[in-house]
Design a protein around this motif. Structure first.
Motif, PDB file in Angstrom:
ATOM      1  N   LYS A 231       9.631  -6.054  -4.178  1.00 39.27           N
ATOM      2  CA  LYS A 231       8.469  -5.916  -5.065  1.00 39.27           C
ATOM      3  C   LYS A 231       7.316  -6.834  -4.697  1.00 39.27           C
ATOM      4  O   LYS A 231       6.172  -6.592  -5.086  1.00 39.27           O
ATOM      5  CB  LYS A 231       8.884  -6.153  -6.519  1.00 39.27           C
ATOM      6  CG  LYS A 231       9.435  -7.542  -6.794  1.00 39.27           C
ATOM      7  CD  LYS A 231       9.852  -7.662  -8.251  1.00 39.27           C
ATOM      8  CE  LYS A 231      10.444  -9.061  -8.533  1.00 39.27           C
ATOM      9  NZ  LYS A 231      10.873  -9.192  -9.938  1.00 39.27           N
ATOM     10  N   ILE A 232       7.594  -7.929  -3.960  1.00 39.30           N
ATOM     11  CA  ILE A 232       6.504  -8.820  -3.551  1.00 39.30           C
ATOM     12  C   ILE A 232       6.466  -9.020  -2.031  1.00 39.30           C
ATOM     13  O   ILE A 232       5.800  -9.923  -1.542  1.00 39.30           O
ATOM     14  CB  ILE A 232       6.617 -10.199  -4.250  1.00 39.30           C
ATOM     15  CG1 ILE A 232       7.965 -10.863  -3.909  1.00 39.30           C
ATOM     16  CG2 ILE A 232       6.401 -10.082  -5.735  1.00 39.30           C
ATOM     17  CD1 ILE A 232       8.019 -12.327  -4.329  1.00 39.30           C
ATOM     18  N   ARG A 233       7.187  -8.156  -1.302  1.00 35.37           N
ATOM     19  CA  ARG A 233       7.247  -8.311   0.150  1.00 35.37           C
ATOM     20  C   ARG A 233       5.864  -8.225   0.789  1.00 35.37           C
ATOM     21  O   ARG A 233       5.488  -9.043   1.632  1.00 35.37           O
ATOM     22  CB  ARG A 233       8.173  -7.236   0.747  1.00 35.37           C
ATOM     23  CG  ARG A 233       8.379  -7.386   2.248  1.00 35.37           C
ATOM     24  CD  ARG A 233       9.395  -6.393   2.763  1.00 35.37           C
ATOM     25  NE  ARG A 233       8.948  -5.019   2.576  1.00 35.37           N
ATOM     26  CZ  ARG A 233       9.608  -4.101   1.888  1.00 35.37           C
ATOM     27  NH1 ARG A 233      10.742  -4.407   1.290  1.00 35.37           N
ATOM     28  NH2 ARG A 233       9.132  -2.876   1.770  1.00 35.37           N
ATOM     29  N   GLY A 234       5.090  -7.226   0.382  1.00 32.45           N
ATOM     30  CA  GLY A 234       3.757  -7.057   0.953  1.00 32.45           C
ATOM     31  C   GLY A 234       2.863  -8.258   0.680  1.00 32.45           C
ATOM     32  O   GLY A 234       2.117  -8.709   1.551  1.00 32.45           O
TER      33      GLY A 234
ATOM     34  N   ASP B  27       0.871  -4.698  -2.956  1.00 28.49           N
ATOM     35  CA  ASP B  27       2.049  -4.170  -3.645  1.00 28.49           C
ATOM     36  C   ASP B  27       1.690  -3.380  -4.901  1.00 28.49           C
ATOM     37  O   ASP B  27       2.570  -2.870  -5.590  1.00 28.49           O
ATOM     38  CB  ASP B  27       3.007  -5.311  -4.008  1.00 28.49           C
ATOM     39  CG  ASP B  27       3.697  -5.882  -2.778  1.00 28.49           C
ATOM     40  OD1 ASP B  27       4.167  -5.090  -1.943  1.00 28.49           O
ATOM     41  OD2 ASP B  27       3.736  -7.116  -2.644  1.00 28.49           O
ATOM     42  N   ARG B  28       0.396  -3.281  -5.209  1.00 27.20           N
ATOM     43  CA  ARG B  28      -0.062  -2.476  -6.337  1.00 27.20           C
ATOM     44  C   ARG B  28      -0.643  -1.144  -5.851  1.00 27.20           C
ATOM     45  O   ARG B  28      -0.262  -0.080  -6.329  1.00 27.20           O
ATOM     46  CB  ARG B  28      -1.130  -3.243  -7.137  1.00 27.20           C
ATOM     47  CG  ARG B  28      -0.592  -4.457  -7.877  1.00 27.20           C
ATOM     48  CD  ARG B  28      -1.729  -5.272  -8.485  1.00 27.20           C
ATOM     49  NE  ARG B  28      -1.257  -6.325  -9.378  1.00 27.20           N
ATOM     50  CZ  ARG B  28      -0.837  -7.511  -8.961  1.00 27.20           C
ATOM     51  NH1 ARG B  28      -0.831  -7.790  -7.664  1.00 27.20           N
ATOM     52  NH2 ARG B  28      -0.411  -8.426  -9.824  1.00 27.20           N
TER      53      ARG B  28
ATOM     54  N   ARG C 243       0.247   0.425   0.949  1.00 24.01           N
ATOM     55  CA  ARG C 243      -0.211   0.137   2.312  1.00 24.01           C
ATOM     56  C   ARG C 243      -1.228   1.169   2.796  1.00 24.01           C
ATOM     57  O   ARG C 243      -2.286   0.833   3.326  1.00 24.01           O
ATOM     58  CB  ARG C 243       0.979   0.142   3.279  1.00 24.01           C
ATOM     59  CG  ARG C 243       1.869  -1.081   3.240  1.00 24.01           C
ATOM     60  CD  ARG C 243       2.598  -1.277   1.969  1.00 24.01           C
ATOM     61  NE  ARG C 243       3.753  -2.141   2.102  1.00 24.01           N
ATOM     62  CZ  ARG C 243       4.172  -2.946   1.149  1.00 24.01           C
ATOM     63  NH1 ARG C 243       3.509  -3.035   0.006  1.00 24.01           N
ATOM     64  NH2 ARG C 243       5.253  -3.676   1.311  1.00 24.01           N
TER      65      ARG C 243
ATOM     66  N   LYS D 227       5.437   1.096   0.069  1.00 28.78           N
ATOM     67  CA  LYS D 227       5.271   0.185  -1.067  1.00 28.78           C
ATOM     68  C   LYS D 227       6.509   0.185  -1.971  1.00 28.78           C
ATOM     69  O   LYS D 227       6.988   1.235  -2.386  1.00 28.78           O
ATOM     70  CB  LYS D 227       4.054   0.616  -1.888  1.00 28.78           C
ATOM     71  CG  LYS D 227       3.801  -0.244  -3.134  1.00 28.78           C
ATOM     72  CD  LYS D 227       2.672   0.299  -3.991  1.00 28.78           C
ATOM     73  CE  LYS D 227       3.110   1.554  -4.721  1.00 28.78           C
ATOM     74  NZ  LYS D 227       2.129   1.992  -5.733  1.00 28.78           N
ATOM     75  N   GLY D 228       7.012  -1.026  -2.250  1.00 29.93           N
ATOM     76  CA  GLY D 228       8.077  -1.189  -3.229  1.00 29.93           C
ATOM     77  C   GLY D 228       9.459  -0.773  -2.781  1.00 29.93           C
ATOM     78  O   GLY D 228      10.418  -0.894  -3.548  1.00 29.93           O
TER      79      GLY D 228
END
Length: 451
Positions: free
Chosen positions: A78-81, A208-209, A212, A417-418
């Motif tokens: 969830k916060i990787r990006g 992450d919102r 990519r 994402k996610g």
């Protein structure tokens, strides 16, 4: 030479990541970077300076693909990006800091030695802190060290510690836009470096919102518009440069540009034609009353430059005086504002997510090597292109390449994402390539029911 070293470092780094692990590769990269900085700062001759640049390049190339990979594998989905984007922010923040350091050392004794040597400090600090961090749990799992992998609390791992042509040559681009002073060019470049760092913060928030792919599309659309503006501004700058005055030129005795003296139609000479003279190089000494008025075309050397400055005139050797110079700065700023949050960080994130675990190091190395080869080509050709076809056409070519990049992103790039990295791998395994578009393969049960 640093970029050439980065090509080798990225290629070797891919193999080293799979063989010895992500942590070991970063430690080696830090060691190489530190050694390179020490060699450069103490270089007794140009050959030693070049060797130091190669060492630095090896470290940069190795770290450029390893750091995003390490962060990606050690981060929750969830916060990787955002965490990989933080790495990008620290890089761009470091570029901003380097401009400040360079500005501070411009008047110091041994100026360039301090500029190059201080780069060893962050490498040494990262080496020390990396000793306190664990290996990538996914790499440990692949090597059969499952108990070690399970023991690592990935939720709490900190992250360690790009456009490159624009950042390399931003002082030159500023001068091409009509700002003659080296210090002014460096100060304005400091602004562009700051914008680059701010863009990375935007990426941390949105990656992450928004996702990519959307960030890439928005980024490239802005880049295309910015390059179009830069191309148009530089076209106006070069086609409306101040004229060369015979009276102004004659004012500086025995320093007239030889090509200007040899021509019969001096009334057709303007500043741009003066700067393109090459036997020897010539410069433009602007009018003391208004830099947009006709000036003098003179031989380019330090003595003539001093003579020009003594009379309160500006001396130009890269670009010409222009009333459109601030528009060029706006175009450059817009380019960085759009590039940094998307194209500046997202490709590194996607490359750290899409490859199968068994090939992740090698594939990341291949991608980083391709990046650095392209970087070398563009960096080495930029100034030659501006001289051969003009700054306007050079930016137009970059704009066309960006259009191609936009089409590529729209057609090929998946959204990750996610998704946990393992889920990304499964998603791509279920995709086939048909008519240049990704399409989902039907599941076996679907094939049976269709039959």
């Amino acid at each position: 030479m640093a970029v050439a070293g980065a090509i080798i470092g990225a290629a070797v780094g891919g193999w080293m990541n799979d063989r010895y692990g992500r942590r070991s590769a970063i430690l080696i990269a830090d060691f190489l970077f530190f050694i390179g900085a020490v060699i450069m700062a103490s270089a007794p001759n140009p050959a030693a300076l070049i060797i130091g640049r190669v060492f630095v390049g090896l470290g940069v190339g190795m770290a450029s693909m390893t750091a995003p990979l390490y962060i990606s594998e050690a981060s929750p989905a969830k916060i990787r990006g955002a965490l990989v984007s933080t790495n990008g922010f620290l890089i761009t923040g470091g570029q901003f800091l380097s401009y400040l350091i360079n500005l501070a050392f411009t008047k110091a004794p041994g100026t360039w030695r301090w500029m190059l040597g201080v780069a060893g400090i962050p490498a040494l600090l990262q080496f020390i802190f990396m000793l306190l961090l664990p290996e990538s749990p996914r790499w440990l799992y692949r090597k059969g060290r499952e108990e070690e992998a399970k023991a690592i609390p990935t939720e709490n791992l900190p992250c360690p510690r790009g456009i490159n042509t624009v950042m390399y040559y931003s002082p030159t681009i500023v001068q091409l836009a009509g700002f003659a002073s080296n210090q002014t060019a460096l100060l304005l470049s400091l602004v562009t470096a700051g914008l680059n760092a701010c863009g990375s913060i935007v990426s941390i928030y949105f990656i992450d919102r928004t996702g990519r792919k959307k960030l890439l599309i928005i980024s490239l659309l802005g880049v295309i518009i910015s390059l179009g503006l830069l191309s148009a501004v530089f076209h106006e700058t070069t086609s409306h440069s101040p004229m060369v005055s015979l009276v102004e030129t004659s004012h500086f005795s025995n320093t007239t540009c030889p090509d200007y003296s040899a021509t019969a139609k001096t009334e057709r000479w303007d500043c741009m034609k003066c700067l393109k003279a090459s036997s020897p190089d010539c410069g433009f000494c602007a009018s003391p009353s208004n830099k947009l008025f006709p000036g003098a075309c003179l031989v380019s050397n330090d003595d003539v430059k001093k003579s020009c400055h003594k009379e309160g005139r500006e001396w130009y050797t890269r670009g010409c005086p222009s009333k459109y110079g601030w528009l060029a700065l706006i175009g450059l700023a817009l380019y960085i504002i759009f590039f940094s949050p998307g194209m500046g960080t997202v490709p590194w994130i996607v490359n750290s997510e899409i490859y199968p675990l068994r090939f992740r190091g090698v594939c990341g190395g291949i991608a980083a090597t391709a990046n650095w080869i392209s970087n070398l080509i563009v960096a080495q050709s930029f100034l030659s292109l501006t001289q051969a076809i003009g700054t306007s056409w050079t930016f137009l070519i970059f704009g066309v390449i960006s259009v191609i990049a936009l089409i590529f992103v729209l057609v090929y790039v998946p959204e990750t994402k996610g998704l946990p990295i393992e889920e990304v791998e499964k998603m791509l395994e279920l995709r086939a390539f048909h008519y240049k578009f990704w399409e989902a393969r039907p599941k076996p049960s679907e094939k049976g029911s269709a039959a």
